[in-house]
Design a protein around this motif. Structure first.
Motif, short mmCIF file in Angstrom:
data_model
loop_
_atom_site.label_atom_id
_atom_site.label_comp_id
_atom_site.label_asym_id
_atom_site.label_seq_id
_atom_site.Cartn_x
_atom_site.Cartn_y
_atom_site.Cartn_z
N THR A 1 68.29 46.25 16.24
CA THR A 1 68.81 47.48 16.85
C THR A 1 67.98 48.68 16.42
N LEU A 2 67.66 48.76 15.13
CA LEU A 2 66.83 49.87 14.65
C LEU A 2 65.46 49.85 15.31
N ALA A 3 64.88 48.66 15.48
CA ALA A 3 63.56 48.55 16.10
C ALA A 3 63.60 49.01 17.55
N SER A 4 64.67 48.65 18.26
CA SER A 4 64.75 49.02 19.67
C SER A 4 64.96 50.52 19.87
N ARG A 5 65.44 51.20 18.81
CA ARG A 5 65.66 52.65 18.91
C ARG A 5 64.41 53.45 18.55
N ALA A 6 63.41 52.78 18.03
CA ALA A 6 62.19 53.48 17.62
C ALA A 6 61.53 54.13 18.84
N PRO A 7 61.15 55.40 18.74
CA PRO A 7 60.49 56.07 19.88
C PRO A 7 59.22 55.34 20.29
N GLY A 8 59.11 55.09 21.58
CA GLY A 8 57.89 54.47 22.11
C GLY A 8 57.84 52.96 21.99
N ALA A 9 58.91 52.33 21.45
CA ALA A 9 58.91 50.87 21.31
C ALA A 9 59.06 50.22 22.68
N SER A 10 58.08 49.43 23.07
CA SER A 10 58.13 48.75 24.37
C SER A 10 58.87 47.43 24.25
N LEU A 11 59.17 46.83 25.39
CA LEU A 11 59.82 45.54 25.39
C LEU A 11 58.97 44.50 24.67
N ARG A 12 57.68 44.53 24.89
CA ARG A 12 56.78 43.58 24.25
C ARG A 12 56.76 43.79 22.73
N ASP A 13 56.80 45.06 22.30
CA ASP A 13 56.83 45.36 20.87
C ASP A 13 58.08 44.78 20.21
N ILE A 14 59.23 44.95 20.86
CA ILE A 14 60.49 44.46 20.31
C ILE A 14 60.48 42.94 20.26
N MET A 15 59.99 42.31 21.33
CA MET A 15 59.91 40.84 21.37
C MET A 15 59.05 40.32 20.22
N ALA A 16 57.90 40.97 19.98
CA ALA A 16 57.00 40.52 18.92
C ALA A 16 57.66 40.63 17.55
N ARG A 17 58.39 41.71 17.34
CA ARG A 17 59.01 41.91 16.02
C ARG A 17 60.16 40.92 15.82
N MET A 18 60.91 40.64 16.87
CA MET A 18 62.03 39.73 16.78
C MET A 18 61.57 38.27 16.72
N GLY A 19 60.36 38.00 17.18
CA GLY A 19 59.88 36.62 17.20
C GLY A 19 60.38 35.84 18.39
N HIS A 20 60.53 36.52 19.54
CA HIS A 20 61.02 35.88 20.77
C HIS A 20 59.90 35.79 21.80
N ASP A 21 59.84 34.65 22.50
CA ASP A 21 58.91 34.56 23.62
C ASP A 21 59.63 34.73 24.95
N ASN A 22 60.95 34.93 24.89
CA ASN A 22 61.75 35.20 26.08
C ASN A 22 62.28 36.63 25.98
N PRO A 23 62.10 37.44 27.01
CA PRO A 23 62.50 38.86 26.91
C PRO A 23 64.00 39.09 26.97
N ARG A 24 64.80 38.05 27.21
CA ARG A 24 66.22 38.26 27.43
C ARG A 24 66.90 38.96 26.27
N ALA A 25 66.65 38.47 25.04
CA ALA A 25 67.31 39.06 23.87
C ALA A 25 66.87 40.50 23.66
N ALA A 26 65.56 40.75 23.81
CA ALA A 26 65.05 42.11 23.63
C ALA A 26 65.64 43.05 24.67
N LEU A 27 65.82 42.55 25.89
CA LEU A 27 66.39 43.38 26.95
C LEU A 27 67.82 43.78 26.63
N ILE A 28 68.55 42.90 25.94
CA ILE A 28 69.92 43.23 25.56
C ILE A 28 69.94 44.47 24.66
N TYR A 29 69.02 44.51 23.69
CA TYR A 29 68.96 45.67 22.79
C TYR A 29 68.52 46.92 23.54
N GLN A 30 67.54 46.78 24.42
CA GLN A 30 67.10 47.93 25.19
C GLN A 30 68.23 48.45 26.08
#
Length: 395
Positions: free
Chosen positions: A322-351
């Motif tokens: 959640t903190l990562a997704s709130r970071a200014p300028g954090a893209s979907l790809r950035d969040i996915m990389a930090r979370m360790g996901h190859d599917n954007p679904r989880a990252a999209l939930i946070y966004q």
């Protein structure tokens, strides 16, 4: 004696002594086959034969003998032959199968399982107190098994798992710690586990990833940790060290500078000098087990003390995401990389959650603006008429 009922171009129908009608037809191999059930009326049997003939003409017919395998046998084979399943996943699948599926449907042939039967099975689970979340997991496993029977093994024509909404979970909203709460929780831990709380949270790590970190994975100068492996607890076998869940799970994560002093102190006081020394261990130096950790650190008392009773260890990763997704300028790809996901679904939930929060702020501001505009002006303008002095007031 059964009576023969005329001749048909495809198949034949006969009336049984019971008064019901039996339909039989030749397969592509010339061998006669019977419908799996008898029919109360002759037109019903004729309709069945017409459907079978149409399936054969379209190349969609499946030999019913192939679908007579019991669900419990096929599902067990499905798990055994499934490629690239992690040991813990195999254990969870077998547990779910044995607890929630095979006691109800295990003895049913695949080709006798239909949608009403699946709907009744799910309703029974819920009536017996199984949670909506667990019922959804069991339903998805059953659907996956039967989908393989349809598409790959061609044992049945259609997947009977067609219950609308049965695959959906509605888990309770998990808590998100504030930054002060994160540090307060770390301070309540025994000294050797304080860095574990900070690294797990700010690094968005899973439990298995955090306890599998070794000295060679920590770069204090760069302020990073490298995730390249994870521990999995497997009942009956013990701890198994292997790769992360997916290729995307192999990653290097930067930690905030505020967490580094605690990690540096931990590395010097509790981690061996060898590159392969594990970073987070128990007092005896052994690898930590998830099941023992809560008692070891008095977890329930600690999370209640910082204002988040009921917090799970996994919620630390949720907080970090959640903190990562709130970071200014954090893209979907950035969040996915930090979370360790190859599917954007989880990252999209946070966004999505953050967009909703931002929209809520905008709506609140809009409400305040509208309320302010509706208020009548209290200012009064005095008009001075020549010769009258300060007289009439007009708004």
């Amino acid at each position: 004696m059964a009576n023969q009922e005329g001749h048909r171009r495809f198949g034949n129908i006969r009336k049984r002594e019971s008064g019901r009608y039996q339909a039989r037809y030749p397969g592509p191999d010339g061998r006669m086959r019977s419908a799996p059930q008898t029919f109360a009326r002759k037109p019903e049997a004729e309709k069945y034969l017409s459907l079978i003939e149409a399936q054969m003409m379209r190349g969609e017919w499946i030999d019913p003998e192939r679908g007579k395998i019991r669900l419990r046998d096929y599902a067990e084979r499905w798990i055994t032959e499934r490629p690239n399943l992690r040991p813990r996943t195999v254990h969870l699948y077998r547990w779910t199968l044995g607890r929630h599926i095979t006691p109800y449907l295990g003895d049913m042939p695949l080709n006798r399982i239909d949608t009403p039967m699946v709907r009744e099975w799910r309703a029974r689970l819920l009536a017996e107190g199984v949670s909506v979340t667990m019922a959804a997991k069991a339903y998805r496993l059953l659907r996956a098994v039967l989908m393989t029977a349809v598409k790959e093994d061609e044992l049945i024509r259609i997947n009977p798992c067609r219950v609308v909404g049965a695959d959906q979970e509605k888990p309770a909203e998990r808590p998100v710690l504030t930054v002060p709460q994160i540090f307060a929780l770390a301070e309540r831990m025994p000294e050797r586990f304080q860095a574990l709380i900070l690294v797990t949270t700010f690094g968005c790590l899973r439990w298995g990833e955090a306890v599998a970190l070794q000295r060679c994975d920590v770069d204090l100068a760069a302020g990073t940790v490298r995730v390249r492996q994870a521990f999995v607890e497997h009942r009956g076998t013990g701890l198994i060290l292997g790769p992360p869940r997916s290729r995307a799970g192999v990653r290097t994560v930067a930690l905030p500078k505020a967490a580094l002093p605690v990690l540096k102190q931990h590395m010097s006081g509790h981690v061996g000098e060898a590159p392969e020394a594990f970073v987070f261990t128990g007092e005896s130096g052994r690898t930590l087990w998830r099941g023992n950790f809560n008692k070891l650190v008095k977890w329930s008392e600690s999370v209640a003390a910082v204002g988040v009773p009921g917090l799970h260890f996994h919620d630390l990763r949720h907080t970090g995401n959640t903190l990562a997704s709130r970071a200014p300028g954090a893209s979907l790809r950035d969040i996915m990389a930090r979370m360790g996901h190859d599917n954007p679904r989880a990252a999209l939930i946070y966004q999505h959650a953050n967009r909703e929060a931002d929209q809520g702020i905008a709506d609140a501001i809009d409400k305040a603006v509208k309320a302010a505009r509706r208020k009548p002006s209290k200012r009064k303008v005095k008009r001075v008429t020549e010769g009258d002095g300060p007289a009439a007031e007009a708004s």
